[in-house]
Write a protein that holds these residues in place. Structure first.
Motif, PDB file in Angstrom:
ATOM      1  N   ALA A  26       0.831  -1.209   0.000  1.00 23.40           N
ATOM      2  CA  ALA A  26       0.000   0.000   0.000  1.00 23.40           C
ATOM      3  C   ALA A  26       0.865   1.257   0.000  1.00 23.40           C
ATOM      4  CB  ALA A  26      -0.916  -0.005   1.222  1.00 23.40           C
ATOM      5  N   SER A  27       1.918   1.243   0.779  1.00 22.40           N
ATOM      6  CA  SER A  27       2.799   2.410   0.880  1.00 22.40           C
ATOM      7  C   SER A  27       3.482   2.706  -0.452  1.00 22.40           C
ATOM      8  CB  SER A  27       3.841   2.169   1.973  1.00 22.40           C
ATOM      9  OG  SER A  27       4.756   3.222   2.029  1.00 22.40           O
ATOM     10  N   LYS A  28       3.938   1.667  -1.119  1.00 25.56           N
ATOM     11  CA  LYS A  28       4.600   1.852  -2.417  1.00 25.56           C
ATOM     12  C   LYS A  28       3.631   2.348  -3.481  1.00 25.56           C
ATOM     13  CE  LYS A  28       8.773   0.900  -1.426  1.00 25.56           C
ATOM     14  NZ  LYS A  28       9.738   1.992  -1.427  1.00 25.56           N
ATOM     15  N   ALA A  29       2.348   2.064  -3.299  1.00 26.80           N
ATOM     16  CA  ALA A  29       1.327   2.538  -4.244  1.00 26.80           C
ATOM     17  C   ALA A  29       0.819   3.929  -3.870  1.00 26.80           C
ATOM     18  CB  ALA A  29       0.171   1.552  -4.297  1.00 26.80           C
ATOM     19  N   GLY A  30       1.333   4.469  -2.776  1.00 26.66           N
ATOM     20  CA  GLY A  30       0.939   5.813  -2.370  1.00 26.66           C
ATOM     21  C   GLY A  30      -0.277   5.868  -1.469  1.00 26.66           C
ATOM     22  N   LEU A  31      -0.672   4.720  -0.918  1.00 28.78           N
ATOM     23  CA  LEU A  31      -1.821   4.668  -0.022  1.00 28.78           C
ATOM     24  C   LEU A  31      -1.350   4.567   1.425  1.00 28.78           C
ATOM     25  CD1 LEU A  31      -4.029   2.075  -1.920  1.00 28.78           C
ATOM     26  CD2 LEU A  31      -4.173   4.554  -2.022  1.00 28.78           C
ATOM     27  N   GLU A  32      -2.053   5.225   2.314  1.00 30.48           N
ATOM     28  CA  GLU A  32      -1.727   5.162   3.735  1.00 30.48           C
ATOM     29  C   GLU A  32      -2.823   4.380   4.442  1.00 30.48           C
ATOM     30  OE1 GLU A  32       0.196   5.209   7.124  1.00 30.48           O
ATOM     31  OE2 GLU A  32       1.056   6.039   5.286  1.00 30.48           O
ATOM     32  N   ILE A  33      -2.504   3.158   4.832  1.00 31.33           N
ATOM     33  CA  ILE A  33      -3.442   2.304   5.555  1.00 31.33           C
ATOM     34  C   ILE A  33      -2.776   1.939   6.874  1.00 31.33           C
ATOM     35  CG2 ILE A  33      -4.747   0.149   5.548  1.00 31.33           C
ATOM     36  CD1 ILE A  33      -4.496   0.157   2.481  1.00 31.33           C
ATOM     37  N   HIS A  34      -3.447   2.187   7.962  1.00 35.12           N
ATOM     38  CA  HIS A  34      -2.876   1.904   9.276  1.00 35.12           C
ATOM     39  C   HIS A  34      -2.842   0.394   9.497  1.00 35.12           C
ATOM     40  CE1 HIS A  34      -2.125   2.180  13.564  1.00 35.12           C
ATOM     41  NE2 HIS A  34      -1.756   3.429  13.324  1.00 35.12           N
ATOM     42  N   SER A  35      -1.772  -0.084  10.101  1.00 39.96           N
ATOM     43  CA  SER A  35      -1.613  -1.528  10.306  1.00 39.96           C
ATOM     44  C   SER A  35      -2.690  -2.097  11.223  1.00 39.96           C
ATOM     45  CB  SER A  35      -0.218  -1.845  10.839  1.00 39.96           C
ATOM     46  OG  SER A  35       0.018  -1.176  12.049  1.00 39.96           O
ATOM     47  N   ASP A  36      -3.268  -1.288  12.116  1.00 39.31           N
ATOM     48  CA  ASP A  36      -4.360  -1.783  12.959  1.00 39.31           C
ATOM     49  C   ASP A  36      -5.575  -2.174  12.122  1.00 39.31           C
ATOM     50  OD1 ASP A  36      -2.880  -1.460  15.244  1.00 39.31           O
ATOM     51  OD2 ASP A  36      -3.776   0.461  15.800  1.00 39.31           O
ATOM     52  N   LEU A  37      -5.839  -1.414  11.056  1.00 39.67           N
ATOM     53  CA  LEU A  37      -6.954  -1.766  10.169  1.00 39.67           C
ATOM     54  C   LEU A  37      -6.694  -3.094   9.465  1.00 39.67           C
ATOM     55  CD1 LEU A  37      -7.704   1.698   8.506  1.00 39.67           C
ATOM     56  CD2 LEU A  37      -9.114   0.479  10.177  1.00 39.67           C
ATOM     57  N   LEU A  38      -5.456  -3.287   9.036  1.00 38.20           N
ATOM     58  CA  LEU A  38      -5.098  -4.541   8.366  1.00 38.20           C
ATOM     59  C   LEU A  38      -5.224  -5.718   9.336  1.00 38.20           C
ATOM     60  CD1 LEU A  38      -1.961  -3.262   6.435  1.00 38.20           C
ATOM     61  CD2 LEU A  38      -4.226  -3.701   5.487  1.00 38.20           C
ATOM     62  N   GLU A  39      -4.762  -5.515  10.569  1.00 36.39           N
ATOM     63  CA  GLU A  39      -4.857  -6.572  11.579  1.00 36.39           C
ATOM     64  C   GLU A  39      -6.312  -6.914  11.880  1.00 36.39           C
ATOM     65  OE1 GLU A  39      -2.398  -6.710  15.180  1.00 36.39           O
ATOM     66  OE2 GLU A  39      -1.408  -4.922  14.385  1.00 36.39           O
ATOM     67  N   SER A  40      -7.139  -5.901  12.076  1.00 35.86           N
ATOM     68  CA  SER A  40      -8.536  -6.173  12.416  1.00 35.86           C
ATOM     69  C   SER A  40      -9.250  -6.874  11.267  1.00 35.86           C
ATOM     70  CB  SER A  40      -9.261  -4.892  12.813  1.00 35.86           C
ATOM     71  OG  SER A  40      -9.318  -4.003  11.735  1.00 35.86           O
ATOM     72  N   HIS A  41      -8.895  -6.531  10.030  1.00 42.60           N
ATOM     73  CA  HIS A  41      -9.512  -7.216   8.889  1.00 42.60           C
ATOM     74  C   HIS A  41      -9.069  -8.676   8.851  1.00 42.60           C
ATOM     75  CE1 HIS A  41     -11.700  -7.565   5.218  1.00 42.60           C
ATOM     76  NE2 HIS A  41     -10.637  -7.992   4.574  1.00 42.60           N
ATOM     77  N   TYR A  42      -7.812  -8.948   9.146  1.00 44.55           N
ATOM     78  CA  TYR A  42      -7.337 -10.327   9.194  1.00 44.55           C
ATOM     79  C   TYR A  42      -8.081 -11.109  10.282  1.00 44.55           C
ATOM     80  CZ  TYR A  42      -4.512 -14.413  10.059  1.00 44.55           C
ATOM     81  OH  TYR A  42      -4.126 -15.712  10.252  1.00 44.55           O
ATOM     82  N   LEU A  43      -8.213 -10.486  11.461  1.00 39.78           N
ATOM     83  CA  LEU A  43      -8.882 -11.170  12.575  1.00 39.78           C
ATOM     84  C   LEU A  43     -10.361 -11.416  12.294  1.00 39.78           C
ATOM     85  CD1 LEU A  43      -7.161  -9.368  15.555  1.00 39.78           C
ATOM     86  CD2 LEU A  43      -6.868 -11.761  14.864  1.00 39.78           C
ATOM     87  N   ALA A  44     -10.942 -10.627  11.400  1.00 37.90           N
ATOM     88  CA  ALA A  44     -12.339 -10.830  10.993  1.00 37.90           C
ATOM     89  C   ALA A  44     -12.440 -11.878   9.885  1.00 37.90           C
ATOM     90  CB  ALA A  44     -12.949  -9.515  10.545  1.00 37.90           C
ATOM     91  N   ARG A  45     -11.351 -12.543   9.582  1.00 43.37           N
ATOM     92  CA  ARG A  45     -11.255 -13.586   8.547  1.00 43.37           C
ATOM     93  C   ARG A  45     -11.334 -13.018   7.132  1.00 43.37           C
ATOM     94  NH1 ARG A  45      -9.590 -16.915  12.063  1.00 43.37           N
ATOM     95  NH2 ARG A  45     -10.990 -18.233  13.242  1.00 43.37           N
ATOM     96  N   GLN A  56      -4.882  -4.912  -2.667  1.00 41.99           N
ATOM     97  CA  GLN A  56      -4.765  -4.895  -4.126  1.00 41.99           C
ATOM     98  C   GLN A  56      -5.964  -4.194  -4.762  1.00 41.99           C
ATOM     99  OE1 GLN A  56      -4.338  -9.097  -4.744  1.00 41.99           O
ATOM    100  NE2 GLN A  56      -2.101  -9.018  -4.708  1.00 41.99           N
ATOM    101  N   ALA A  57      -7.149  -4.413  -4.213  1.00 40.40           N
ATOM    102  CA  ALA A  57      -8.348  -3.747  -4.735  1.00 40.40           C
ATOM    103  C   ALA A  57      -8.267  -2.241  -4.509  1.00 40.40           C
ATOM    104  CB  ALA A  57      -9.593  -4.312  -4.066  1.00 40.40           C
ATOM    105  N   LEU A  58      -7.769  -1.829  -3.350  1.00 39.59           N
ATOM    106  CA  LEU A  58      -7.622  -0.404  -3.071  1.00 39.59           C
ATOM    107  C   LEU A  58      -6.617   0.242  -4.016  1.00 39.59           C
ATOM    108  CD1 LEU A  58      -7.677  -0.454   0.818  1.00 39.59           C
ATOM    109  CD2 LEU A  58      -9.379   0.583  -0.692  1.00 39.59           C
ATOM    110  N   ILE A  59      -5.549  -0.466  -4.317  1.00 43.23           N
ATOM    111  CA  ILE A  59      -4.547   0.050  -5.254  1.00 43.23           C
ATOM    112  C   ILE A  59      -5.156   0.166  -6.645  1.00 43.23           C
ATOM    113  CG2 ILE A  59      -2.352  -0.470  -6.401  1.00 43.23           C
ATOM    114  CD1 ILE A  59      -1.474  -1.795  -3.722  1.00 43.23           C
ATOM    115  N   ALA A  60      -5.859  -0.885  -7.087  1.00 40.59           N
ATOM    116  CA  ALA A  60      -6.490  -0.856  -8.408  1.00 40.59           C
ATOM    117  C   ALA A  60      -7.522   0.265  -8.498  1.00 40.59           C
ATOM    118  CB  ALA A  60      -7.144  -2.212  -8.704  1.00 40.59           C
ATOM    119  N   ALA A  61      -8.311   0.449  -7.433  1.00 41.85           N
ATOM    120  CA  ALA A  61      -9.320   1.510  -7.427  1.00 41.85           C
ATOM    121  C   ALA A  61      -8.654   2.881  -7.462  1.00 41.85           C
ATOM    122  CB  ALA A  61     -10.207   1.385  -6.190  1.00 41.85           C
TER     123      ALA A  61
END
Length: 139
Positions: free
Chosen positions: A65-84, A92-97
């Protein structure tokens, strides 16, 4: 008293080895994130293991995400993983969008993913719609 000292030394040695394992394995990921300008704290990486979150997955998604110029906090990524959820697919979808100038934020992409929809495919379909021929349709 001598056997008690030996037991204490062994317990401390095992604890030091476990601590060294956690810090050393996290250190390489932290350096990788630091060099890639994807800010993930060393303690955050260490504590991911205790939260049953694979640090390598989160750091790789954060770097992508960082290399694509997007700023996503790692807590959001962790919570999404924990939600399965599928963390890499959402990133990848955010980068494509973003590259297609489609307004899509992390919260909405994560919700689409958790609803069972292939969010990357949904973004790709909005960029390049598929035409489906059905039997009996006029040609």
């Amino acid at each position: 008293m001598g056997s008690m000292t030996v037991v204490l030394v062994l317990v401390l040695a095992v604890a030091a080895l476990v601590l060294f394992f956690f810090v050393f394995s996290a250190l390489s990921l932290w350096i990788q994130a630091l060099i890639s300008d994807a800010h993930v704290g060393l303690l955050n990486i260490i504590f991911m293991r205790f939260r049953k979150v694979p640090p390598k997955l989160i750091v790789e998604a954060k770097i992508m995400a960082s290399k694509a110029g997007l700023e996503i906090h790692s807590d959001l990524l962790e919570s999404h993983y924990l939600a399965r959820g599928n963390v890499l697919r959402v990133v990848q979808a955010l980068i494509a969008a973003d590259k297609a100038n489609i307004a899509l934020d992390f919260k909405r992409a994560a919700a689409i993913d958790l609803a069972g929809r292939h969010v990357l495919e949904a973004v790709q379909m909005s960029v390049n719609p598929k035409v489906v021929d059905t039997p009996g349709s006029p040609a």
